[in-house]
Design a protein around this motif. Structure first.
Motif, short mmCIF file in Angstrom:
data_model
loop_
_atom_site.label_atom_id
_atom_site.label_comp_id
_atom_site.label_asym_id
_atom_site.label_seq_id
_atom_site.Cartn_x
_atom_site.Cartn_y
_atom_site.Cartn_z
N MET A 2 20.09 29.42 -9.91
CA MET A 2 19.22 29.78 -11.02
C MET A 2 19.77 31.00 -11.75
O MET A 2 19.77 31.05 -12.98
N ALA A 3 20.26 32.00 -10.99
CA ALA A 3 20.83 33.20 -11.61
C ALA A 3 22.08 32.86 -12.41
O ALA A 3 22.34 33.47 -13.45
N GLY A 4 22.84 31.87 -11.94
CA GLY A 4 24.03 31.45 -12.66
C GLY A 4 23.70 30.70 -13.95
O GLY A 4 24.54 30.60 -14.85
N PHE A 11 20.48 37.60 -9.57
CA PHE A 11 19.90 37.04 -8.35
C PHE A 11 18.78 37.93 -7.79
O PHE A 11 17.73 37.44 -7.41
N PHE A 12 19.01 39.22 -7.74
CA PHE A 12 18.04 40.12 -7.12
C PHE A 12 16.76 40.22 -7.94
O PHE A 12 15.67 40.30 -7.39
N GLN A 13 16.87 40.17 -9.26
CA GLN A 13 15.67 40.18 -10.10
C GLN A 13 14.86 38.90 -9.90
O GLN A 13 13.64 38.94 -9.78
N LEU A 14 15.53 37.76 -9.86
CA LEU A 14 14.83 36.49 -9.64
C LEU A 14 14.21 36.43 -8.25
O LEU A 14 13.11 35.92 -8.08
N SER A 15 14.90 36.96 -7.27
CA SER A 15 14.38 36.99 -5.91
C SER A 15 13.11 37.83 -5.84
O SER A 15 12.11 37.44 -5.21
N ARG A 16 13.12 38.99 -6.48
CA ARG A 16 11.94 39.86 -6.49
C ARG A 16 10.77 39.17 -7.20
O ARG A 16 9.64 39.19 -6.72
N LEU A 17 11.04 38.56 -8.35
CA LEU A 17 9.99 37.83 -9.07
C LEU A 17 9.40 36.73 -8.21
O LEU A 17 8.19 36.52 -8.18
N SER A 18 10.26 36.01 -7.50
CA SER A 18 9.80 34.91 -6.65
C SER A 18 8.90 35.42 -5.54
O SER A 18 7.86 34.84 -5.26
N HIS A 21 5.53 36.86 -7.38
CA HIS A 21 4.71 36.11 -8.33
C HIS A 21 4.61 34.61 -8.06
O HIS A 21 3.71 33.97 -8.57
N VAL A 22 5.53 34.04 -7.31
CA VAL A 22 5.48 32.60 -7.05
C VAL A 22 4.74 32.39 -5.73
O VAL A 22 5.33 32.35 -4.67
N GLU A 23 3.44 32.28 -5.83
CA GLU A 23 2.59 32.04 -4.67
C GLU A 23 1.66 30.88 -4.99
O GLU A 23 1.53 30.49 -6.15
N SER A 24 1.04 30.33 -3.98
CA SER A 24 0.27 29.11 -4.19
C SER A 24 -0.88 29.30 -5.18
O SER A 24 -1.15 28.41 -5.98
N GLU A 25 -1.56 30.43 -5.15
CA GLU A 25 -2.66 30.65 -6.10
C GLU A 25 -2.15 30.71 -7.53
O GLU A 25 -2.76 30.14 -8.44
N ALA A 26 -1.05 31.40 -7.73
CA ALA A 26 -0.48 31.50 -9.09
C ALA A 26 0.00 30.14 -9.56
O ALA A 26 -0.18 29.79 -10.73
N MET A 27 0.60 29.38 -8.67
CA MET A 27 1.07 28.04 -9.04
C MET A 27 -0.11 27.14 -9.38
O MET A 27 -0.04 26.35 -10.33
N ALA A 28 -1.20 27.22 -8.63
CA ALA A 28 -2.39 26.41 -8.91
C ALA A 28 -2.98 26.76 -10.27
O ALA A 28 -3.38 25.88 -11.04
#
Length: 120
Positions: A2-4, A11-18, A21-28
């Motif tokens: 994804m970073a590529g 990579f580290f920014q996307l990892s931190r965001l994940s 912020h990427v949790e089941s409640e937010a996804m729902a």
């Protein structure tokens, strides 16, 4: 990968965001927003009124035995696995998805998907 694919985040920014912020409640909540937006489109009315739904589970075999996976299932026997149980509206929008053990009765999960969704 994804970073590529982006030049705005490493990579580290996307990892931190994940992680944050990427949790089941937010996804729902995000899925509910998409489904409600789709239902307002004029084209969605050609498929249905958004008043009925269908649900089904897909079986995915696993390689491990676990607490909920080592029971005998009438359909799958001793084969351990999980089901991805999805609810789809008559406008073809998947408004709820759950991962459930393959050995349990699906009825409570059907009710959960219908009653506990954030989508209207």
């Amino acid at each position: 990968k994804m970073a590529g694919a982006t030049n705005t985040h490493d990579f580290f920014q996307l990892s931190r965001l994940s992680r944050w912020h990427v949790e089941s409640e937010a996804m729902a909540r995000a899925l509910a927003t998409v489904i409600e937006g789709q239902s307002r489109l004029p084209m969605a009315r050609f498929w249905g009124g958004g008043q009925s739904a269908s649900s089904d589970g897909q079986f995915f075999p696993t390689t491990r035995q676990g607490e909920a996976m080592n029971l005998i299932n009438a359909k799958y026997g001793h084969e351990p696995g999980l089901k991805a149980y999805t609810h789809v509206s008559d406008q073809f929008g998947p408004f709820a998805t759950q991962t459930i053990p393959a050995t349990v009765n699906e009825a409570p999960y059907i009710l959960d998907g219908l009653l506990l969704t954030d989508a209207g």
